[in-house]
Design an enzyme around this catalytic site. Structure first.
Site, PDB file in Angstrom:
ATOM      1  N   GLU A 142       6.836 -57.113  24.738  1.00 43.27           N
ATOM      2  CA  GLU A 142       5.548 -57.566  24.201  1.00 43.27           C
ATOM      3  C   GLU A 142       4.460 -57.640  25.268  1.00 43.27           C
ATOM      4  OE1 GLU A 142       3.688 -61.431  21.828  1.00 43.27           O
ATOM      5  OE2 GLU A 142       5.835 -61.295  22.258  1.00 43.27           O
ATOM      6  N   ASP A 143       4.808 -58.094  26.469  1.00 42.20           N
ATOM      7  CA  ASP A 143       3.782 -58.423  27.462  1.00 42.20           C
ATOM      8  C   ASP A 143       3.719 -57.466  28.649  1.00 42.20           C
ATOM      9  OD1 ASP A 143       2.889 -60.647  26.066  1.00 42.20           O
ATOM     10  OD2 ASP A 143       4.424 -61.927  26.921  1.00 42.20           O
TER      11      ASP A 143
END
Length: 741
Positions: free
Chosen positions: A110-111
């Site tokens: 996600e990051d």
């Protein structure tokens, strides 16, 4: 080198900075993540092999490099968060190594720029699937933030159906985020805590994880109501001293009596949690003193037989309070919770709550599905808890196969997460478990979807009752069905189970689709008739090619779009008959030109009669499209209709079908002499003409007259005229007129 990103508690990028935020450590010799990693290794060393420990070290090095330029709002390196999540899983659940590695890596997809394929190559498909299940959905075309969150939750639930470790990692992630909410802005902190309270705490409870649920609820309350939390905490601290004497006396008396009965049980007092006290104060409207004056004791026995014997001892020692006994050993909760609950009048006349269970039951009650990993070698019940969790998830997903969207999915999930159960019986003696507040209709759907769809009533203990009747524990319920019966939209107002809501919505959605297709076909055929054509004479190859050009797979999909107002029938007719595929067709006629659309009045899902002017057969009418919903029919003289035409909202000419039948609501404004018997005289005259009064409202009144609005049902305009003529003959009727808008 990429610029470092500042990460909030949920992993979202807020803004970028070239330097760590104030308070962050930039010295390579002062790395808090190294200490956390070593603590994690120590925690798993007792139950893991050297190869597995090395895999955890590799995961730490990989995640540390991936998150190297990211920091939390508190200033600490972001990698500390996934390490803390892994520590929760290792120390409190003894999670296996695949789950620990997934926790360390749970934010990298996600990051960071890391992909699922990279994780699969480095750490195996099992870990990659776990991380992907926890990862939020990104770059969604959803309409709102709420839909994005609902889509993420939906994805997580689907991943849970494959592997329960997904939710364990997510709950640990949420727990650490809740423990470190401090730096977050107040409004975002409350929003985050509210989501925890609404979804994740009930989800932990549904999976039997009592301790995790309690902590999540406490932390959520602390974030949402910080002042109330502090006041209650101080009040509990002040009152705790007085409780010691009562609890001590109670425990001593219970121990002595159990020893006399030769029962080897452990006795402990239970401290009520702040959120539990607050919730009971709100729900029951009690003061703090009345809630906190209830004392709680837990008795742990060796086996179920000892539990029941201990219950007999308790009721022999102290008088039980009627109606407060629950046997969750014989009838476990859906999450596997087993215990005997009773409330007795203890010393000094104070009520004492007593829970009696075996030690194995206590482990399952505290840890739920986590007990599968925590006590796997000691008890077999942990596998049963895991099996129950999978059964609930799969059953829930089975009911949601045909739901409309993520928000509907979220709504049904919330309904299913609050299983305060009741138990009712079928006429054959089978036990049906339902949530508290369930109705006879919920029971019918619990037995079978087809029974729910055709249910018209129910018998409770042999007595006929309506479908909205709320059920109670121990009742014998029988669903009464008829072949002609079908679900009604009003049912959604009183069913409480996710299965019933999903089944009703699915039926209504299919019904709306069928009606939209029929309406769309009528509209398209009307436009084709103006060109001396019809769908039957158009070549199938030509229709198929035009459908592809317009982006539809089937003709029914196109007809549905026309019926719902998403496509104009005139435009579609020109496209279907044009010589070139995908040609842009100019509309040389207004939307209201051509043959009028015939309205029957029974197409309730896609043809709606406007409430502002209440058209009836015989009225001059016009139709306006509400995209996605269908056609709304107004009287031509309605003020709203005139406004819509000025704004050039899509409209069609419409007429009533000569075969239109049914009962149609209409409103009459009547000025009456205000004297005894007036309303009875008016109602009698209306009934005499074969009409029913649906509503009666007094809008204005003085000492002599009253102005009333009467809503009644009529067959058509002629029927209405007869009723008005009859009312005008009544002396008390001073003035009468039909409302317009």
């Amino acid at each position: 080198m990429a610029e470092p990103a500042l990460i909030d508690r949920q992993g979202s990028r807020l803004h970028r900075t070239k330097h760590p935020p104030k308070g962050g450590s930039s010295s390579p010799t002062e790395r808090p993540q190294d200490a956390l990693a070593e603590s994690l290794i120590e925690s798993i060393a007792g139950y893991s092999e050297p190869k597995q420990i090395e895999a955890v070290r590799q995961a730490f090095r990989f995640a540390d490099a991936a998150h190297a330029d990211q920091f939390r709002l508190s200033g600490e390196p972001y990698i500390c968060h996934p390490l803390e999540v892994a520590l929760i899983l290792a120390k409190e659940m003894r999670m296996d190594v695949a789950g620990i590695i997934a926790a360390i890596l749970h934010d990298v997809i996600e990051d960071t720029q890391v992909t699922k394929e990279e994780l699969s190559d480095l750490f195996g498909q099992e870990v990659a699937e776990l991380v992907d299940g926890v990862t939020k959905l990104t770059q969604l075309d959803s309409k709102s933030k709420q839909e994005v969150q609902a889509d993420s939750l939906r994805k997580m639930i689907l991943a849970m159906a494959k592997d329960l470790r997904v939710i364990l990692v997510k709950l640990a992630d949420r727990l650490h985020n809740m423990r470190t909410l401090g730096p977050m802005a107040m409004d975002r902190r409350r929003r985050f805590a509210r989501e925890t309270q609404d979804i994740y705490a009930p989800l932990a409870d549904r999976l039997g994880m009592h301790r995790k649920r309690l902590e999540l609820e406490e932390l959520a309350m602390q974030a949402i109501y910080p002042m109330r939390y502090r006041v209650l905490k101080k009040a509990i601290k002040r009152a705790r001293g007085n409780r010691k004497e009562v609890i001590g006396t109670t425990e001593q008396a219970i121990c002595e009596r159990l020893r006399e009965a030769d029962l080897r049980c452990e006795i402990s007092s239970r401290e009520k949690h702040i959120y539990s006290i607050y919730k009971k104060m709100c729900v029951k409207g009690l003061s703090f003193r009345r809630v906190y004056d209830v004392y709680a004791v837990r008795v742990l026995a060796c086996d179920p037989d000892e539990c029941y014997r201990a219950l007999g001892v308790m009721h022999g020692l102290y008088k039980p309070i009627p109606g407060r006994f629950k046997d969750y050993i014989a009838l476990p909760k859906d999450n596997g919770y087993q215990s005997l609950h009773t409330v007795v009048v203890g010393p000094y006349g104070v009520p004492v709550e007593v829970q009696i269970r075996t030690r194995d039951m206590h482990r399952i009650a505290e840890n739920g599905i986590a007990a599968h990993w925590l006590y796997k070698k000691e008890i077999d019940q942990s596998d049963a808890a895991k099996a129950r969790a999978y059964a609930w998830i799969n059953e829930f997903l089975e009911h949601q196969k045909n739901e409309g969207g993520s928000l509907e999915f979220l709504d049904n999930l919330k309904v299913d997460l609050f299983p305060s159960e009741i138990y009712v019986f079928t006429p054959q003696g089978d036990i049906i478990k339902l949530p508290r507040g369930a109705t006879a209709l919920d029971f019918a759907y619990a037995v079978h979807t087809e029974i729910g769809d055709t249910c018209v009533g129910a018998r409770i203990n042999g007595q006929m009752v309506p479908l909205h009747t709320v059920l109670s524990n121990g009742q014998t319920v029988e669903a009464v069905t008829q072949n002609w019966a079908r679900p009604d939209p009003s049912w959604l107002n009183y069913v409480v189970t996710a299965k019933a809501r999903s089944a009703i919505r699915n039926y209504l959605r299919n019904l709306k689709t069928q009606e939209a297709v029929r309406l769309g076909r009528r509209m398209l055929e009307a436009e084709l008739r103006k060109l001396n054509l019809s769908l039957e004479v158009l070549p199938a190859e030509q229709i198929d090619s035009r459908l592809q050009a317009m982006g539809f797979e089937r003709l029914d999909d196109l007809l549905e779009a026309i019926g719902l107002g998403d496509r104009m029938a005139l435009l579609v007719a020109r496209q279907l008959t044009s010589d070139r595929e995908g040609v842009d067709v100019a509309l040389d006629e207004g939307p209201g030109s051509g043959t009028p659309l015939l309205i029957q009045g029974t197409e309730g899902m896609v043809v709606n009669l406007a409430r502002c002017c209440r058209p009836i057969p015989g009225d001059a009418i016009v139709g306006f499209f509400n995209p996605g919903k269908g056609l709304v029919v107004h009287r031509s003289e309605c003020k709203n209709a005139l406004e819509f035409q000025k704004k050039q909202i899509t409209w069609v000419r419409a007429e009533w079908d000569s075969q239109a039948k049914g009962d149609f609501p209409v409103e009459l404004r009547v000025v009456l002499w205000d004297r005894r018997g007036t309303l009875a005289e008016v109602a009698s005259a209306i009934a005499e003409k074969g009409a029913n009064i649906e509503n009666f409202q007094v809008t204005q009144q003085d000492s002599h007259t009253s102005t009333d609005v009467i809503t009644l049902t009529v067959k058509d305009r002629v029927h209405l005229a007869r009723i008005i003529r009859r009312l005008r003959k009544i002396p008390v009727v001073l003035r009468i007129q039909r409302t317009k808008a």
